[in-house]
Design a protein around this motif. Structure first.
Motif, short mmCIF file in Angstrom:
data_model
loop_
_atom_site.label_atom_id
_atom_site.label_comp_id
_atom_site.label_asym_id
_atom_site.label_seq_id
_atom_site.Cartn_x
_atom_site.Cartn_y
_atom_site.Cartn_z
N VAL A 40 0.92 -1.16 0.17
CA VAL A 40 -0.15 -0.07 -0.04
C VAL A 40 0.89 1.10 -0.16
CG1 VAL A 40 -1.63 1.39 1.31
CG2 VAL A 40 -2.02 -1.23 0.98
N GLY A 41 1.94 1.25 0.67
CA GLY A 41 2.87 2.24 0.90
C GLY A 41 3.36 2.67 -0.28
N GLN A 42 4.13 1.67 -0.95
CA GLN A 42 4.69 1.86 -2.15
C GLN A 42 3.84 2.16 -3.35
OE1 GLN A 42 6.63 -2.10 -2.80
NE2 GLN A 42 8.13 -1.79 -0.97
N MET A 43 2.78 1.72 -3.36
CA MET A 43 1.79 1.96 -4.57
C MET A 43 1.30 3.40 -4.27
SD MET A 43 1.75 -0.43 -6.55
CE MET A 43 0.74 0.04 -7.91
N GLU A 44 1.16 3.79 -2.97
CA GLU A 44 0.57 5.31 -2.76
C GLU A 44 1.71 6.22 -3.23
OE1 GLU A 44 0.03 6.24 1.46
OE2 GLU A 44 -0.75 8.43 0.98
N LEU A 45 2.99 5.97 -3.09
CA LEU A 45 3.99 6.72 -3.65
C LEU A 45 4.05 6.70 -5.12
CD1 LEU A 45 6.60 8.25 -3.33
CD2 LEU A 45 7.96 6.08 -3.36
N CYS A 46 3.82 5.70 -5.90
CA CYS A 46 3.70 5.70 -7.30
C CYS A 46 2.45 6.44 -7.61
CB CYS A 46 3.28 4.22 -7.83
SG CYS A 46 4.87 3.15 -7.54
N LEU A 47 1.31 6.26 -7.24
CA LEU A 47 0.15 7.14 -7.37
C LEU A 47 0.53 8.59 -7.18
CD1 LEU A 47 -3.30 7.01 -7.68
CD2 LEU A 47 -2.98 7.33 -5.21
N VAL A 48 1.01 9.01 -6.39
CA VAL A 48 1.48 10.46 -6.16
C VAL A 48 2.40 10.99 -7.32
CG1 VAL A 48 2.72 12.07 -4.76
CG2 VAL A 48 1.05 10.33 -3.48
N GLU A 49 3.19 9.96 -7.66
CA GLU A 49 4.13 10.64 -8.88
C GLU A 49 3.32 10.70 -10.03
OE1 GLU A 49 7.23 11.48 -8.85
OE2 GLU A 49 7.53 11.12 -6.92
N VAL A 50 2.13 9.53 -10.22
CA VAL A 50 1.48 9.60 -11.55
C VAL A 50 0.60 10.73 -11.59
CG1 VAL A 50 -0.28 8.47 -13.04
CG2 VAL A 50 1.73 7.17 -11.92
N VAL A 51 -0.01 11.07 -10.51
CA VAL A 51 -1.07 12.25 -10.48
C VAL A 51 -0.18 13.52 -10.35
CG1 VAL A 51 -2.75 13.38 -9.00
CG2 VAL A 51 -2.64 11.02 -9.13
N ASN A 52 0.98 13.59 -10.19
CA ASN A 52 1.73 15.08 -9.86
C ASN A 52 2.25 15.14 -11.47
OD1 ASN A 52 1.56 15.67 -7.48
ND2 ASN A 52 3.51 14.86 -6.67
N ASN A 53 2.55 14.04 -12.33
CA ASN A 53 2.79 13.95 -13.64
C ASN A 53 1.56 14.49 -14.49
OD1 ASN A 53 5.53 13.35 -13.38
ND2 ASN A 53 5.18 11.21 -13.82
N VAL A 54 0.39 14.15 -14.08
CA VAL A 54 -0.59 14.53 -14.91
C VAL A 54 -0.74 15.97 -14.76
CG1 VAL A 54 -3.21 14.50 -14.96
CG2 VAL A 54 -1.88 12.42 -14.92
N PHE A 55 -0.58 16.36 -13.52
CA PHE A 55 -0.71 18.04 -13.51
C PHE A 55 0.31 18.64 -14.29
CE2 PHE A 55 0.34 21.70 -11.02
CZ PHE A 55 -0.96 22.56 -11.04
N GLU A 56 1.73 18.20 -14.23
CA GLU A 56 2.64 18.88 -14.71
C GLU A 56 2.71 18.90 -16.20
OE1 GLU A 56 6.48 18.12 -12.84
OE2 GLU A 56 7.41 19.13 -14.45
N HIS A 57 2.81 17.47 -16.72
CA HIS A 57 3.00 17.28 -18.01
C HIS A 57 1.54 17.13 -18.95
CE1 HIS A 57 6.95 16.66 -17.07
NE2 HIS A 57 6.58 15.82 -16.09
N ALA A 58 0.54 16.34 -18.37
CA ALA A 58 -0.50 16.57 -19.37
C ALA A 58 -1.21 17.59 -19.25
CB ALA A 58 -1.42 15.42 -18.83
#
Length: 149
Positions: A40-58
């Motif tokens: 859960v902790g590792q996937m939460e870290l991944c999720l945060v990275e992906v959502v931040n990438n959506v905001f920044e790049h997409a």
């Protein structure tokens, strides 16, 4: 969460705070699946990275654009996490190129190493069993898979 299918699905609006909001919503769902705390902790870290990438790049750091988070457990006991946006897509080979580059460790006395991009994707790659990206009809989806066993 849709109780009939056991699937988490929710729509959000892009912002700097969106990753925290998605994590607060989805972590209880993952806990309800009986996942190991470490996963859960590792996937939460991944999720945060992906959502931040959506905001920044997409969406180019623009607030208020729609994206969706979906998660479910497959019949093979694999946790699936999908983040979909409707913004700028990655080129077909960008993900492969990003994932094939070396991870740059930040070095305290070398500022050039502090802001290296691609670090988030390398973290996601390390913590996931499989990473896929696809675009269809203006919908871009990054799918992470992680064995729950």
């Amino acid at each position: 969460m849709d109780v009939s299918t056991g699937t988490f699905h929710k729509q959000y609006l892009s912002s700097l705070e969106a990753s925290r909001e998605v994590a607060e919503d989805i972590v209880p769902y993952w806990n309800s699946l009986g996942l190991n705390e470490s996963i859960v902790g590792q996937m939460e870290l991944c999720l945060v990275e992906v959502v931040n990438n959506v905001f920044e790049h997409a969406y180019g750091n623009r607030e208020g654009d729609k994206f969706e988070a979906t998660s479910y457990m497959s019949s093979a006991n694999v946790l699936i996490v999908e983040i979909s946006d409707f913004g700028q897509s990655m080129s077909d080979d960008l993900l492969e190129d990003l994932l094939s580059t070396d991870f740059v460790e930040p070095i305290a006395d070398d500022p050039e190493t502090w802001l290296q991009s691609r670090r988030g994707l390398k973290i996601i790659q390390q913590l996931s069993d499989k990473l896929e990206y696809f675009s269809h009809q203006n919908r871009n989806t990054l799918r992470l898979q992680r064995s729950a066993s």
